[in-house]
Design a protein around this motif. Structure first.
Motif, PDB file in Angstrom:
ATOM      1  N   THR A 141       0.848  -1.184   0.000  1.00 13.22           N
ATOM      2  CA  THR A 141       0.000   0.000   0.000  1.00 13.22           C
ATOM      3  C   THR A 141       0.885   1.236   0.000  1.00 13.22           C
ATOM      4  N   GLN A 142       0.666   2.127  -0.969  1.00 13.38           N
ATOM      5  CA  GLN A 142       1.438   3.361  -1.022  1.00 13.38           C
ATOM      6  C   GLN A 142       0.903   4.354  -0.004  1.00 13.38           C
ATOM      7  N   LEU A 143       1.811   4.929   0.778  1.00 11.05           N
ATOM      8  CA  LEU A 143       1.419   5.907   1.781  1.00 11.05           C
ATOM      9  C   LEU A 143       1.551   7.331   1.250  1.00 11.05           C
ATOM     10  N   ARG A 144       2.732   7.664   0.722  1.00 14.15           N
ATOM     11  CA  ARG A 144       2.914   8.996   0.149  1.00 14.15           C
ATOM     12  C   ARG A 144       4.175   9.039  -0.700  1.00 14.15           C
ATOM     13  N   THR A 145       4.278  10.074  -1.525  1.00 16.19           N
ATOM     14  CA  THR A 145       5.472  10.330  -2.329  1.00 16.19           C
ATOM     15  C   THR A 145       5.933  11.754  -2.070  1.00 16.19           C
ATOM     16  N   SER A 146       7.195  12.034  -2.392  1.00 20.80           N
ATOM     17  CA  SER A 146       7.721  13.382  -2.223  1.00 20.80           C
ATOM     18  C   SER A 146       7.197  14.286  -3.334  1.00 20.80           C
ATOM     19  N   SER A 147       7.334  15.580  -3.136  1.00 18.44           N
ATOM     20  CA  SER A 147       6.868  16.533  -4.155  1.00 18.44           C
ATOM     21  C   SER A 147       7.646  16.381  -5.449  1.00 18.44           C
ATOM     22  N   ARG A 148       8.875  15.853  -5.374  1.00 16.97           N
ATOM     23  CA  ARG A 148       9.689  15.657  -6.590  1.00 16.97           C
ATOM     24  C   ARG A 148       9.463  14.267  -7.189  1.00 16.97           C
ATOM     25  N   ASP A 149       8.637  13.467  -6.532  1.00 16.28           N
ATOM     26  CA  ASP A 149       8.325  12.109  -7.005  1.00 16.28           C
ATOM     27  C   ASP A 149       9.536  11.193  -7.038  1.00 16.28           C
ATOM     28  N   ASP A 150      10.613  11.528  -6.299  1.00 19.41           N
ATOM     29  CA  ASP A 150      11.784  10.647  -6.303  1.00 19.41           C
ATOM     30  C   ASP A 150      11.906   9.851  -5.013  1.00 19.41           C
ATOM     31  N   GLU A 151      10.983  10.087  -4.072  1.00 22.58           N
ATOM     32  CA  GLU A 151      10.941   9.295  -2.854  1.00 22.58           C
ATOM     33  C   GLU A 151       9.517   8.848  -2.600  1.00 22.58           C
ATOM     34  N   ALA A 152       9.371   7.667  -2.045  1.00 26.00           N
ATOM     35  CA  ALA A 152       8.034   7.129  -1.771  1.00 26.00           C
ATOM     36  C   ALA A 152       8.076   6.303  -0.496  1.00 26.00           C
ATOM     37  N   GLN A 153       6.936   6.244   0.166  1.00 28.05           N
ATOM     38  CA  GLN A 153       6.813   5.439   1.389  1.00 28.05           C
ATOM     39  C   GLN A 153       5.690   4.427   1.175  1.00 28.05           C
ATOM     40  N   TRP A 154       6.014   3.165   1.402  1.00 28.68           N
ATOM     41  CA  TRP A 154       5.054   2.080   1.204  1.00 28.68           C
ATOM     42  C   TRP A 154       5.034   1.187   2.438  1.00 28.68           C
ATOM     43  N   THR A 155       3.883   0.607   2.718  1.00 25.24           N
ATOM     44  CA  THR A 155       3.817  -0.495   3.680  1.00 25.24           C
ATOM     45  C   THR A 155       3.665  -1.777   2.875  1.00 25.24           C
ATOM     46  N   ILE A 156       4.475  -2.770   3.223  1.00 24.54           N
ATOM     47  CA  ILE A 156       4.522  -4.002   2.438  1.00 24.54           C
ATOM     48  C   ILE A 156       4.543  -5.194   3.382  1.00 24.54           C
ATOM     49  N   VAL A 157       3.770  -6.220   3.028  1.00 26.00           N
ATOM     50  CA  VAL A 157       3.708  -7.452   3.801  1.00 26.00           C
ATOM     51  C   VAL A 157       4.568  -8.502   3.115  1.00 26.00           C
ATOM     52  N   GLY A 158       5.530  -9.058   3.854  1.00 24.84           N
ATOM     53  CA  GLY A 158       6.373 -10.100   3.290  1.00 24.84           C
ATOM     54  C   GLY A 158       7.726 -10.148   3.982  1.00 24.84           C
ATOM     55  N   ASP A 159       8.502 -11.183   3.691  1.00 22.00           N
ATOM     56  CA  ASP A 159       9.839 -11.319   4.242  1.00 22.00           C
ATOM     57  C   ASP A 159      10.699 -10.131   3.802  1.00 22.00           C
ATOM     58  N   GLU A 160      11.349  -9.480   4.762  1.00 20.03           N
ATOM     59  CA  GLU A 160      12.056  -8.228   4.464  1.00 20.03           C
ATOM     60  C   GLU A 160      13.146  -8.417   3.413  1.00 20.03           C
ATOM     61  N   GLN A 161      13.932  -9.477   3.509  1.00 15.48           N
ATOM     62  CA  GLN A 161      14.998  -9.690   2.547  1.00 15.48           C
ATOM     63  C   GLN A 161      14.443  -9.891   1.144  1.00 15.48           C
ATOM     64  N   GLU A 162      13.384 -10.709   1.044  1.00 13.32           N
ATOM     65  CA  GLU A 162      12.786 -10.953  -0.269  1.00 13.32           C
ATOM     66  C   GLU A 162      12.157  -9.679  -0.830  1.00 13.32           C
ATOM     67  N   VAL A 163      11.462  -8.934   0.026  1.00 10.36           N
ATOM     68  CA  VAL A 163      10.836  -7.681  -0.415  1.00 10.36           C
ATOM     69  C   VAL A 163      11.903  -6.702  -0.905  1.00 10.36           C
ATOM     70  N   THR A 164      12.994  -6.573  -0.134  1.00 11.86           N
ATOM     71  CA  THR A 164      14.064  -5.642  -0.503  1.00 11.86           C
ATOM     72  C   THR A 164      14.680  -6.024  -1.846  1.00 11.86           C
ATOM     73  N   GLU A 165      14.920  -7.315  -2.044  1.00 11.58           N
ATOM     74  CA  GLU A 165      15.501  -7.772  -3.308  1.00 11.58           C
ATOM     75  C   GLU A 165      14.582  -7.458  -4.477  1.00 11.58           C
ATOM     76  N   ARG A 166      13.299  -7.662  -4.302  1.00 14.57           N
ATOM     77  CA  ARG A 166      12.347  -7.403  -5.386  1.00 14.57           C
ATOM     78  C   ARG A 166      12.226  -5.907  -5.666  1.00 14.57           C
ATOM     79  N   LEU A 167      12.254  -5.098  -4.620  1.00 16.42           N
ATOM     80  CA  LEU A 167      12.180  -3.654  -4.816  1.00 16.42           C
ATOM     81  C   LEU A 167      13.422  -3.144  -5.539  1.00 16.42           C
TER      82      LEU A 167
END
Length: 301
Positions: free
Chosen positions: A246-272
């Motif tokens: 689920t996307q929470l918010r993005t920066s005004s420049r659209d180069d940063e974003a905050q998401w909440t994600i369900v899943g194993d952290e290592q696997e999620v990080t690799e996929r991102l």
């Protein structure tokens, strides 16, 4: 977990009303001695689940067991081990005083602890001479809690136990429940919208969404697998397909974003990272926020 270590176990439990599916192949696993918080919106199936566990309703398909007993075959034996606070704050015998109603309920439970019942009555300020049909919603809820806990059941099913209570009474009820668990080893399943209230008690969480059990995990798993990720992203970046995010918010420049994600952290990080995003940092959520995420996260496509 094996069947021998589960207080409550359902297998492909389904309940259909006309053309509406109230429960859809639910596999609930509640370990003995745990406090299990069942969350979900109105109509998600929480109350239906409780009624099937009590054999007050029959499933359309699947099975439900309480301490190894099939609820459909051993209804009376199952109910004898359960203390139940229903969602409805109503009395079945409105002409009875609170004292008479407690006496009536006591007759059904050989394990009724009269001294403990008196302690609960005093702590929750039950007016024993008042007719139960004239009680306010909060007063009725407090009386229901006395009826549910006085026989020190092995399993407590509490459906919105603090509903209708003022803040002071809510705190008192939660304190009594904590004391009850210290003095009377029991398994507790709490269906509630007020997850933050029971956060200190909870060992497990289950999330029901439109009759489906979309998540079920213990407290440690919740901390590990439901996190907020701060990302550095490129223009028009999209989350990888298949992530429960689920996307929470993005920066005004659209180069940063905050998401909440369900899943194993290592696997999620690799996929991102593989998708072109850079994970700057991640952090676990509060129990309340994590519960909301489990119910609201959608699989990205």
């Amino acid at each position: 977990m094996t069947m021998n270590t589960l207080a409550v176990a359902t297998e492909n439990l389904s309940r259909k009303y006309s053309d509406q599916m109230a429960l859809d192949r639910v596999n609930l696993s509640v370990p003995e001695g745990a406090v299990y918080v069942l969350v979900g919106a109105n109509g998600a199936g929480k109350s239906t689940t409780f009624k099937i566990l009590l054999n007050l309703e029959r499933p359309t398909s699947g099975t439900a067991r309480v301490f190894g007993l099939d609820t459909g075959l051993d209804g009376p034996s199952v109910r004898a081990q359960i203390g139940y606070v229903p969602e409805q704050q109503e009395t079945p015998y409105p002409w009875m005083t609170c004292a008479r109603l407690l006496e009536h309920v006591r007759a059904y439970y050989p394990s009724w602890d009269q001294s403990y019942s008196a302690h609960l009555v005093e702590s929750l300020e039950i007016r024993m001479t008042k007719k139960s049909g004239t009680l306010s919603k909060g007063e009725m809820r407090r009386l229901q809690l006395v009826m549910a806990m006085s026989h020190r059941p092995q399993l407590l099913l509490l459906d919105e136990p603090t509903e209708g209570l003022d803040p002071v009474a809510r705190r008192q009820v939660l304190t009594l429940l904590s004391e009850h668990l210290s003095d009377s080893p029991a398994t507790v399943v709490i269906a509630t919208h007020h997850v933050y209230e029971v956060e200190s008690l909870a060992d497990y969480i289950g999330a029901l969404n439109k009759g489906k059990l979309v998540a079920q995990m213990n407290r440690d798993e919740l901390q590990r697998n439901v996190k907020r990720y701060q990302l550095e992203v490129t223009e028009n970046w999209k989350a990888p397909s298949g992530l429960s995010a689920t996307q929470l918010r993005t920066s005004s420049r659209d180069d940063e974003a905050q998401w909440t994600i369900v899943g194993d952290e290592q696997e999620v990080t690799e996929r991102l990272n593989a998708s072109g995003a850079q994970v700057k940092h991640s952090q676990p959520l509060t129990f309340d926020d994590a519960a909301f995420v489990l119910l609201s996260a959608e699989t990205s496509r």
